[in-house]
Design an enzyme around this catalytic site. Structure first.
Site, PDB file in Angstrom:
ATOM      1  N   CYS A  38      84.477 -22.748  -9.213  1.00 39.93           N
ATOM      2  CA  CYS A  38      83.373 -21.231  -9.190  1.00 39.93           C
ATOM      3  C   CYS A  38      82.496 -21.375  -7.792  1.00 39.93           C
ATOM      4  O   CYS A  38      82.565 -22.570  -7.314  1.00 39.93           O
ATOM      5  CB  CYS A  38      82.665 -21.199 -10.480  1.00 39.93           C
ATOM      6  SG  CYS A  38      81.870 -22.299 -10.469  1.00 39.93           S
ATOM      7  N   GLU A  96      84.165 -30.274 -12.402  1.00 43.82           N
ATOM      8  CA  GLU A  96      83.732 -31.246 -10.543  1.00 43.82           C
ATOM      9  C   GLU A  96      83.111 -31.483 -10.637  1.00 43.82           C
ATOM     10  O   GLU A  96      82.497 -32.622  -9.210  1.00 43.82           O
ATOM     11  CB  GLU A  96      84.145 -28.934  -9.731  1.00 43.82           C
ATOM     12  CG  GLU A  96      85.711 -28.703  -9.948  1.00 43.82           C
ATOM     13  CD  GLU A  96      85.385 -26.917 -10.370  1.00 43.82           C
ATOM     14  OE1 GLU A  96      86.025 -26.071 -10.717  1.00 43.82           O
ATOM     15  OE2 GLU A  96      84.792 -27.420 -12.115  1.00 43.82           O
ATOM     16  N   CYS A 139      80.315 -24.611  -8.243  1.00 45.50           N
ATOM     17  CA  CYS A 139      81.419 -25.953  -7.971  1.00 45.50           C
ATOM     18  C   CYS A 139      81.944 -25.757  -5.475  1.00 45.50           C
ATOM     19  O   CYS A 139      81.710 -27.076  -5.735  1.00 45.50           O
ATOM     20  CB  CYS A 139      82.768 -25.807  -8.553  1.00 45.50           C
ATOM     21  SG  CYS A 139      81.938 -26.337 -10.028  1.00 45.50           S
ATOM     22  N   HIS A 189      79.967 -28.636 -15.061  1.00 45.08           N
ATOM     23  CA  HIS A 189      81.805 -28.248 -14.926  1.00 45.08           C
ATOM     24  C   HIS A 189      82.106 -29.577 -14.292  1.00 45.08           C
ATOM     25  O   HIS A 189      82.004 -30.751 -13.975  1.00 45.08           O
ATOM     26  CB  HIS A 189      81.618 -27.453 -14.180  1.00 45.08           C
ATOM     27  CG  HIS A 189      81.003 -26.346 -14.374  1.00 45.08           C
ATOM     28  ND1 HIS A 189      81.375 -25.495 -13.373  1.00 45.08           N
ATOM     29  CD2 HIS A 189      80.707 -25.147 -14.846  1.00 45.08           C
ATOM     30  CE1 HIS A 189      81.076 -23.618 -13.914  1.00 45.08           C
ATOM     31  NE2 HIS A 189      80.791 -23.910 -15.236  1.00 45.08           N
TER      32      HIS A 189
END
Length: 152
Positions: free
Chosen positions: A83, A55, A86, A53
């Site tokens: 999410c 992040e 993260c 992801h």
């Protein structure tokens, strides 16, 4: 720190993901002096890695740049609400501040579905500001998923 400036930087990363047919989420990390120390965009498909992801990539880059596992004096800007994975990484890295654009009604873990970063039982709670440039960030996500549906 200018939240819109930070979010514009994250948005440029999201556009890279969009161009590569990844879910268009971008993230950047700024230190306390306003220097960009980490950036990332979703690379889940390209790397065949569910943890790739934006992040996670930006946090890893910032920690490498600063030579520290903690980002206490840093600001993370991300175009979509993080999410649970993260948000957990944000807590573990002790990020000082998080700003995000679009709220995520399915996986948002900064107040929408869950509130991991606001959980008082955890050892760190960053400052959180949501809805920064929300419309622009949400429109990019909606455009991506609309194009995806039209192709299938």
């Amino acid at each position: 720190m200018d939240f819109n400036y930070c979010m514009e930087s994250a948005f440029r990363e999201a556009l890279k993901a969009f161009e590569r047919k990844e879910v268009p989420v971008g993230a950047v990390v700024f230190d306390s002096n306003g220097h960009l120390v980490g950036r990332g965009y979703n690379q889940v498909e390209a790397l065949c890695d569910a943890t790739a992801h934006a992040e996670m990539i930006a946090l890893t880059a910032a920690m490498a740049t600063l030579g520290s596992k903690y980002l206490t004096d840093c600001t993370l800007a991300v175009t979509m609400e993080p999410c649970p994975m993260c948000a957990g990484a944000i807590v573990n890295a002790k990020v000082g501040r998080v700003i995000f654009g679009a709220y995520d009604p399915k996986m948002g873990a900064m107040g929408t579905v869950l509130n991991i970063t606001g959980c008082k039982q955890l050892n760190h709670q960053p400052e959180v500001f949501g809805g920064i440039m929300e419309l622009k960030c949400r429109n990019l996500l909606q455009d991506f998923f609309r194009e995806l549906r039209q192709k299938s």
